[in-house]
Design an enzyme around this catalytic site. Sequence first.
Site, PDB file in Angstrom:
ATOM      1  N   ASP A   1       0.836  -1.210   0.000  1.00 48.36           N
ATOM      2  CA  ASP A   1       0.000   0.000   0.000  1.00 48.36           C
ATOM      3  C   ASP A   1       0.869   1.257   0.000  1.00 48.36           C
ATOM      4  O   ASP A   1       2.035   1.218   0.406  1.00 48.36           O
ATOM      5  CB  ASP A   1      -0.862   0.054   1.267  1.00 48.36           C
ATOM      6  CG  ASP A   1      -1.872  -1.074   1.353  1.00 48.36           C
ATOM      7  OD1 ASP A   1      -2.279  -1.594   0.299  1.00 48.36           O
ATOM      8  OD2 ASP A   1      -2.248  -1.428   2.491  1.00 48.36           O
TER       9      ASP A   1
ATOM     10  N   TYR B   1       5.425  -9.749   7.550  1.00 44.78           N
ATOM     11  CA  TYR B   1       5.272  -8.304   7.726  1.00 44.78           C
ATOM     12  C   TYR B   1       5.577  -7.946   9.176  1.00 44.78           C
ATOM     13  O   TYR B   1       5.363  -8.752  10.086  1.00 44.78           O
ATOM     14  CB  TYR B   1       3.839  -7.859   7.411  1.00 44.78           C
ATOM     15  CG  TYR B   1       3.553  -7.698   5.934  1.00 44.78           C
ATOM     16  CD1 TYR B   1       3.816  -6.499   5.294  1.00 44.78           C
ATOM     17  CD2 TYR B   1       3.019  -8.745   5.195  1.00 44.78           C
ATOM     18  CE1 TYR B   1       3.548  -6.333   3.947  1.00 44.78           C
ATOM     19  CE2 TYR B   1       2.750  -8.596   3.838  1.00 44.78           C
ATOM     20  CZ  TYR B   1       3.025  -7.380   3.222  1.00 44.78           C
ATOM     21  OH  TYR B   1       2.763  -7.221   1.884  1.00 44.78           O
TER      22      TYR B   1
END
Lengths: 269, 269
Positions: A52, A110
Site C-alpha cells: 500500500d 510483515y
Amino acid sequence: MRNVCMIVSFDGTAYYGFQTQPGGNTIQDHIEEGLHDLTGEKLKVLGSGRTDAGVHARRQIFNFHTESLIPIERWCMALNGRLPDDIVVTHAFEVPLGFHARHSAKQKTYRYCINANQFPDLFQRHTQLHHPGKLHVLSMREALTSLVGTHDFTSFASRHSTKVNHVRTIYHAEIQLDTSMCRPGEPRDQGLITLYITGNGFLQHMVRIIVGTLLQVGEGKKKPSELQTILEAKDRAKAGPTAESKGLMLWDVLYDFTEEFPSPKEHSL
Amino acid sequence: MRNVCMIVSFDGTAYYGFQTQPGGNTIQDHIEEGLHDLTGEKLKVLGSGRTDAGVHARRQIFNFHTESLIPIERWCMALNGRLPDDIVVTHAFEVPLGFHARHSAKQKTYRYCINANQFPDLFQRHTQLHHPGKLHVLSMREALTSLVGTHDFTSFASRHSTKVNHVRTIYHAEIQLDTSMCRPGEPRDQGLITLYITGNGFLQHMVRIIVGTLLQVGEGKKKPSELQTILEAKDRAKAGPTAESKGLMLWDVLYDFTEEFPSPKEHSL
C-alpha cells in the site's frame, strides 16, 4: 535471455506503493526507469506482491527478464546510481527462467510497529504508529492466537479486494514488547509494541486491519475472544479500522530453494 | 517568575541549526513560537549550545524564564502540540532561577555514525554518513587517543570560530564497530562505525573536523601518529575536511546536580 532477481528496500513514505499505478510515483516505476536507463531495454518488473501507499519494505523481491550482459555483481551498484535515495537494491541473483517473484513466493513476513510511549520517537516517526496511552499487550497476544492457522480472512480484507478466494494461512504471529526506549521512571511510557506476522499470502489491507482490530483489543474496546467471532462473520464491518500504513513494513519474502536456485542465506533470499 | 528547563530531541535535516539565525527556520525559532502561542509571552530560549545546520539532537537542553503558571507536568504535551513532528520535547523540570543551560553545562557528548557497508541503510539515511569502502578502525581508534585530554583544538575548529580560547578537554572518546547490519558473507560490508566523544565543550565544527580527519586515517591517507602533529600545529589547514553534518547527533548534556536541582536520572538531565 536471463532472469535477474533482486532484493530492494524502500522507505514508502513518498510513494503510492510498490506496484505501478495510473497516477505514477511508485517504487516499480522508479525501478523500471532505472533499468531502462541502465540497459536500454523496456523491462517489466515482477514484484512478490503489492504494498500500500506509505508502506515500507526491508526486503521486497522482484525479478525481470533481460538480454543485458551486465555481470550479476554489477547490477546493484549500477541500479542504485539511478534510484532516489529512499529506494536501495541490496542483492542481485541470476535465477532460472521460470522463477517468478510472486508465483514462486512461499511465505511473507510483515512487521508492524506501535510506539506506545507518551511521545513519539522522532527518528522513527515514518516507520512507527504513535499510540500514546497504554495497551493491554497480553490481551492483544491472546487475540492474535485466533488468527494463526488457515481461515477465510474476508473480515480482515479490504472491501475492494479483487481476490475470489480469501482463505489464507498464518504460520506464525507474535507480539514483542521492547521497553528499552522508555524514559526511566516514567509511568506514561509503555515501550515499542511490534507485531511480526508470517503467512502464505496476505489480502489487501489484511495486516493493517488485523492491527486496527488488535489496537481495539489493547484499548479494551474488544475482547480477545471476539477475534474468533469476527473471523466467522466474514464481514469487514465486524473488524476494527485499517491501521495507518506508516507502521507497516514488508519484512521478508521466503522461497523454496533448490540446487538450481541456491539461497545466499538460510533459505531466504 | 519561574525557570523552566526542557529536554528536546530533533531531526535537524530540515533546519538551519538550533540557534536563531537571521534567515530563520531554526529549532529555537520553532520552540519560541510554540511557547509564545502557549503562554502569550515573548520568551527567550537559552540552549546548551548551538548545533550546525543538519545536525540532530537526542537530548538538547534549554531553559527559559516565564510568568506562566502552567503545571510543570503539562508543558511537554502542550508544547509538542505546537511543534512540527521532527521536534519533540520529552522532559520538563522547574529549576533554580540561576540555572543557565549553557553556563551550567559541565559535559557534552556527541555521536557520529558512519555506515561503512556497500549500500546505505535507507531508514537511517538522514543520521548516518555513508562511506562505502573499508576503513581501518584500529588506526582510527589509535588516532583518537591523541585527542583525549586537554589541548588547544585550533586545528580542529572552524576558521570562523568566534571563541578566543580554543583549549578544551576531551574526557572520553571511543569508536564502536557494529556488524549486525552487514549482509551475511558479503565482504564489501564492514558495518556501522560510531564515535562517541565527551568533553567540557566543543568548538564550531570540532567534532565534524575530528571525524573528517579520522576518516583520512581510516582510509590510510594519514597515519594515527599525525594527530599529535596536527594538534600542535594549531592550524586548521593541517586537519582533514569537515565531515557531513547529517552523521552528527548531540547525544547528551550533563550538569552538576545539587539537592536544590535534583536529577531525574543518574545525574544527567
